[in-house]
Design a protein around this motif. Sequence first.
Motif, mmCIF file in Angstrom:
data_model
loop_
_atom_site.group_PDB
_atom_site.id
_atom_site.type_symbol
_atom_site.label_atom_id
_atom_site.label_comp_id
_atom_site.label_asym_id
_atom_site.label_seq_id
_atom_site.Cartn_x
_atom_site.Cartn_y
_atom_site.Cartn_z
ATOM 1 N N LEU A 72 20.647 2.370 -4.313
ATOM 2 C CA LEU A 72 20.244 2.961 -2.731
ATOM 3 C C LEU A 72 19.938 2.111 -2.002
ATOM 4 N N ILE A 73 19.207 0.787 -2.264
ATOM 5 C CA ILE A 73 18.877 -0.167 -1.515
ATOM 6 C C ILE A 73 20.245 -0.836 -0.755
ATOM 7 N N LYS A 74 21.124 -1.305 -1.751
ATOM 8 C CA LYS A 74 22.159 -2.049 -1.604
ATOM 9 C C LYS A 74 23.240 -1.313 -0.340
ATOM 10 N N GLU A 75 23.085 0.232 -0.622
ATOM 11 C CA GLU A 75 24.020 0.905 0.281
ATOM 12 C C GLU A 75 23.395 1.250 1.604
ATOM 13 N N GLY A 76 21.978 0.913 1.857
ATOM 14 C CA GLY A 76 21.221 1.208 2.973
ATOM 15 C C GLY A 76 20.679 2.562 3.067
ATOM 16 N N VAL A 77 20.631 3.240 1.943
ATOM 17 C CA VAL A 77 20.011 4.750 1.765
ATOM 18 C C VAL A 77 18.622 4.431 1.802
ATOM 19 N N LEU A 78 18.021 3.557 1.402
ATOM 20 C CA LEU A 78 16.535 3.309 0.919
ATOM 21 C C LEU A 78 16.138 2.024 1.332
ATOM 22 N N ASP A 79 15.131 2.077 1.928
ATOM 23 C CA ASP A 79 14.496 0.788 2.350
ATOM 24 C C ASP A 79 13.395 0.189 1.272
ATOM 25 N N LYS A 80 13.618 -0.842 0.636
ATOM 26 C CA LYS A 80 12.796 -1.040 -0.427
ATOM 27 C C LYS A 80 11.238 -1.129 -0.213
ATOM 28 N N ASN A 81 10.949 -1.480 1.103
ATOM 29 C CA ASN A 81 9.560 -1.427 1.398
ATOM 30 C C ASN A 81 9.014 -0.212 1.804
ATOM 31 N N ARG A 82 9.762 0.891 1.827
ATOM 32 C CA ARG A 82 9.110 2.280 1.965
ATOM 33 C C ARG A 82 9.061 2.989 0.771
ATOM 34 N N ILE A 83 9.278 2.436 -0.268
ATOM 35 C CA ILE A 83 9.267 3.122 -1.719
ATOM 36 C C ILE A 83 7.663 3.009 -2.068
ATOM 37 N N VAL A 84 7.503 4.244 -2.708
ATOM 38 C CA VAL A 84 5.806 4.586 -2.910
ATOM 39 C C VAL A 84 5.792 4.125 -4.450
ATOM 40 N N GLU A 85 4.854 2.829 -4.771
ATOM 41 C CA GLU A 85 4.411 2.694 -6.165
ATOM 42 C C GLU A 85 3.469 3.430 -6.451
ATOM 43 N N PRO A 86 3.205 4.198 -7.804
ATOM 44 C CA PRO A 86 2.168 4.883 -8.072
ATOM 45 C C PRO A 86 1.417 4.046 -8.895
ATOM 46 N N LEU A 87 0.171 4.904 -9.363
ATOM 47 C CA LEU A 87 -0.607 4.156 -10.166
ATOM 48 C C LEU A 87 -0.564 4.512 -11.748
ATOM 49 N N GLU A 88 -1.039 3.743 -12.685
ATOM 50 C CA GLU A 88 -0.898 4.105 -14.227
ATOM 51 C C GLU A 88 -1.975 5.162 -14.247
ATOM 52 N N ALA A 89 -1.314 6.204 -15.113
ATOM 53 C CA ALA A 89 -2.139 7.060 -15.429
ATOM 54 C C ALA A 89 -3.060 6.618 -16.835
ATOM 55 N N LEU A 90 -4.478 6.633 -16.393
ATOM 56 C CA LEU A 90 -5.481 6.229 -17.436
ATOM 57 C C LEU A 90 -5.765 6.979 -18.542
ATOM 58 N N LYS A 91 -6.512 6.865 -19.425
ATOM 59 C CA LYS A 91 -7.029 7.613 -20.415
ATOM 60 C C LYS A 91 -7.628 8.802 -19.833
ATOM 61 N N ASP A 92 -8.399 8.823 -18.955
ATOM 62 C CA ASP A 92 -9.160 10.173 -18.489
ATOM 63 C C ASP A 92 -8.176 11.056 -17.979
ATOM 64 N N ASP A 93 -7.122 10.437 -17.132
ATOM 65 C CA ASP A 93 -6.056 11.147 -16.716
ATOM 66 C C ASP A 93 -5.425 11.979 -17.624
ATOM 67 N N LEU A 94 -5.254 11.318 -18.737
ATOM 68 C CA LEU A 94 -4.369 11.800 -19.734
ATOM 69 C C LEU A 94 -4.992 12.858 -20.594
ATOM 70 N N LEU A 95 -6.308 12.769 -20.626
ATOM 71 C CA LEU A 95 -7.175 13.743 -21.227
ATOM 72 C C LEU A 95 -7.098 15.043 -20.722
ATOM 73 N N VAL A 96 -6.772 15.016 -19.614
ATOM 74 C CA VAL A 96 -6.771 16.398 -18.664
ATOM 75 C C VAL A 96 -5.876 17.296 -19.425
ATOM 76 N N VAL A 97 -4.749 16.884 -20.372
ATOM 77 C CA VAL A 97 -3.898 17.738 -21.210
ATOM 78 C C VAL A 97 -3.764 17.259 -22.501
ATOM 79 N N HIS A 98 -3.799 15.919 -22.919
ATOM 80 C CA HIS A 98 -3.865 15.569 -24.088
ATOM 81 C C HIS A 98 -5.195 15.570 -24.845
ATOM 82 N N SER A 99 -5.401 15.632 -26.043
ATOM 83 C CA SER A 99 -6.445 15.585 -26.689
ATOM 84 C C SER A 99 -6.882 14.022 -27.172
ATOM 85 N N GLU A 100 -8.117 13.476 -27.572
ATOM 86 C CA GLU A 100 -8.480 12.270 -28.116
ATOM 87 C C GLU A 100 -7.721 11.864 -29.227
#
Length: 356
Positions: A72-100
């Motif tokens: 996408l970047i090579k073909e000019g569809v997407l500017d690499k500087n405009r991509i959103v980088e997420p944060l890592e889901a930490l243990k407390d985030d995962l515990l919203v659904v997953h069990s200990e």
Amino acid sequence: MATASSSIPQPRLPAATETVRRNRILSSKLYFDVPLAKVPVIYSPSYDIAFLGIEKLHPFDSSKWGRICQFLIKEGVLDKNRIVEPLEALKDDLLVVHSESYLASLKSSLNVSIIVEVPPVAFLPNWLVQKKVLYPFRKQVGGSILAAKLAKERGWAINVGGGFHHCSAEKGGGFCVYADITLCIQYAFVRLNISRVMIIDLDAHQGNGYEIDFSNDSRVYVLDMYNSQIYPFDYEAKRYIDHKVELVSGTKTKEYLEELDKALEVARNNFDPQLVIYNAGTDILDGDPLGRLKISPEGVAIRDEKVFRFAREKDIPLLMLTSGGYMKTSARVIADSITNLSKKRLIDMEVLQSRK
């Protein structure tokens, strides 16, 4: 069938558990404000998995996500500087659904190797498995969760990753370690004031993980169209699909798209979602060794266009996850499809408007 009633019954957890879950969601840092200068395309170089060459033993193309963006970047569809980088889901985030206990089981390299189906992983030290396998997956989970917020604000979002639809709260499988779709929806319920979500799962495989998780939750409507002759053969989970389309191996593009049109019409008439989660696996491609369908690259682009038009016509925010795809050509096909969506103005990579 699920309905669009504002008084939809919800499954009840014990009060203390529900309060803990809500507090975890409200205190999570995975939702953050994204400048309008960024486009709602979410990706991190950390998504890509490479360690000691072991990833080459796996049928999944573990560099697919990065190559999608490169095209996408090579073909000019997407500017690499405009991509959103997420944060890592930490243990407390995962515990919203997953069990200990489930998360604790992932501290065993053997257990991880069973889920991702790479036997050599069982003999690696856990710190290496955490860093080289599970960390990339947790980054993708963070991307899926953030994608819902961006979709609500911008109308659409694409996580160039995620879609781990075989993982439920208590069980991983089929290369899926974390239940990112379930997590994404639980966060949206609390943080986005959303109470009706539609999952459109067009990966070649049945999405049994979230189906189990939302088995008694009529806030979630599931449209699942999959090859019934391949993994996971989860007959219990099938009971919880609101509208299922069971295909057979060898289904070709014309029939596939006709079945999709009919399925979308049923969904349109039976549920009024506030958010659509589109699991857009490319393992439906002709030649994919695990999907065993015969859909052309052009058929994938048309499929994606139909789903985006479905959401656009009803002005419903949509987030797309790239999910399964087990050929080197998948990255090219996904990039071409995103390019087509941009050309058809179903997504806007240039002019961004807040939707709050």
